[in-house]
Design a protein around this motif. Structure first.
Motif, PDB file in Angstrom:
ATOM      1  N   ALA A  72      -2.294  -4.518  -3.425  1.00  0.00           N
ATOM      2  CA  ALA A  72      -1.444  -4.368  -2.242  1.00  0.00           C
ATOM      3  C   ALA A  72      -1.386  -5.681  -1.468  1.00  0.00           C
ATOM      4  N   LEU A  73      -2.533  -6.352  -1.339  1.00  0.00           N
ATOM      5  CA  LEU A  73      -2.576  -7.636  -0.639  1.00  0.00           C
ATOM      6  C   LEU A  73      -1.673  -8.648  -1.317  1.00  0.00           C
ATOM      7  N   GLU A  74      -1.731  -8.718  -2.632  1.00  0.00           N
ATOM      8  CA  GLU A  74      -0.937  -9.697  -3.375  1.00  0.00           C
ATOM      9  C   GLU A  74       0.551  -9.562  -3.055  1.00  0.00           C
ATOM     10  N   LYS A  75       1.015  -8.344  -2.863  1.00  0.00           N
ATOM     11  CA  LYS A  75       2.435  -8.106  -2.562  1.00  0.00           C
ATOM     12  C   LYS A  75       2.817  -8.533  -1.149  1.00  0.00           C
ATOM     13  N   GLU A  76       1.836  -8.653  -0.266  1.00  0.00           N
ATOM     14  CA  GLU A  76       2.091  -8.992   1.139  1.00  0.00           C
ATOM     15  C   GLU A  76       1.813 -10.449   1.482  1.00  0.00           C
ATOM     16  N   LEU A  77       1.258 -11.204   0.555  1.00  0.00           N
ATOM     17  CA  LEU A  77       0.890 -12.586   0.864  1.00  0.00           C
ATOM     18  C   LEU A  77       2.114 -13.436   1.172  1.00  0.00           C
ATOM     19  N   PRO A  78       1.979 -14.383   2.083  1.00  0.00           N
ATOM     20  CA  PRO A  78       3.117 -15.231   2.463  1.00  0.00           C
ATOM     21  C   PRO A  78       3.463 -16.254   1.368  1.00  0.00           C
ATOM     22  N   ALA A 134      -2.319 -11.432   8.834  1.00  0.00           N
ATOM     23  CA  ALA A 134      -1.456 -10.249   8.876  1.00  0.00           C
ATOM     24  C   ALA A 134      -1.468  -9.506   7.542  1.00  0.00           C
ATOM     25  N   SER A 135      -1.473 -10.245   6.443  1.00  0.00           N
ATOM     26  CA  SER A 135      -1.495  -9.625   5.116  1.00  0.00           C
ATOM     27  C   SER A 135      -2.810  -8.890   4.878  1.00  0.00           C
ATOM     28  N   LYS A 149      -3.013  -5.721   7.098  1.00  0.00           N
ATOM     29  CA  LYS A 149      -2.094  -4.671   6.632  1.00  0.00           C
ATOM     30  C   LYS A 149      -2.587  -3.953   5.376  1.00  0.00           C
ATOM     31  N   THR A 150      -3.333  -4.635   4.512  1.00  0.00           N
ATOM     32  CA  THR A 150      -3.625  -4.074   3.190  1.00  0.00           C
ATOM     33  C   THR A 150      -5.098  -3.803   2.885  1.00  0.00           C
TER      34      THR A 150
END
Length: 164
Positions: free
Chosen positions: A49-55, A149-150, A153-154
């Motif tokens: 999930a984190l990987e999908k939210e990283l900037p 933030a990432s 969120k995850t």
């Protein structure tokens, strides 16, 4: 008498090969190489999930993931900043004298490896996220702020009231 080129290559190719050898360049863009963590399945799910939210950029550096490619690792600036998710709990976390910082609501334990860079590991989360930075970020928490933030969120908080 004829002149001979090494291996029968045309002069332009021979010159290019010699130039590359002399300058130390390689045919491929050699980025960072890291050990991919092997967390339990539940922790790996948080990391995915984190990987999908990283900037796409951190501290102004473009994303350039390390090898081997994995959903558990990410990088920016060809190895200047490398993230690994699902790492084991560092021994240093048991040290009452260990240092920590907070960046945009995420707490990180600070370590200074012998290579001159800086390593941060998230605390109070259900899996550990490690961020290593090269020497130029030794006194700069901007990359951690960009990632906060990432992470928030995850990666859920563990049972700790200090976690945001």
């Amino acid at each position: 008498m004829s002149s001979h080129r090494p291996f029968g290559l045309p002069a332009a190719v021979t010159a290019a090969v010699l130039l590359l050898a002399a300058t130390g360049c390689s045919w491929t863009d050699a980025g960072a190489s890291v050990v991919v963590p092997r967390p339990p399945a539940a922790e790996a799910a948080f990391c995915q999930a984190l990987e999908k939210e990283l900037p796409d950029t951190v501290a102004g550096l473009e994303r350039s993931d390390p090898e081997p490619g994995s959903e558990l690792t990410a990088g920016w600036g060809d190895g200047a900043i490398v993230l690994r998710c699902g790492v084991p709990r560092p021994e240093k976390m048991s040290d009452p004298n260990s240092q920590a910082i907070e960046a945009n609501g995420v707490n990180w334990m600070l370590e200074r490896p012998e290579d001159g860079g800086t390593r941060f590991t998230s605390v109070y989360r259900k899996t550990y996220v490690e961020v290593t930075m090269d020497e130029r970020y030794r006194h700069d928490a901007t990359p951690l702020a960009d990632l906060a933030a990432s992470v928030t969120k995850t990666i859920p908080c563990a049972l700790d009231p200090e976690c945001v």
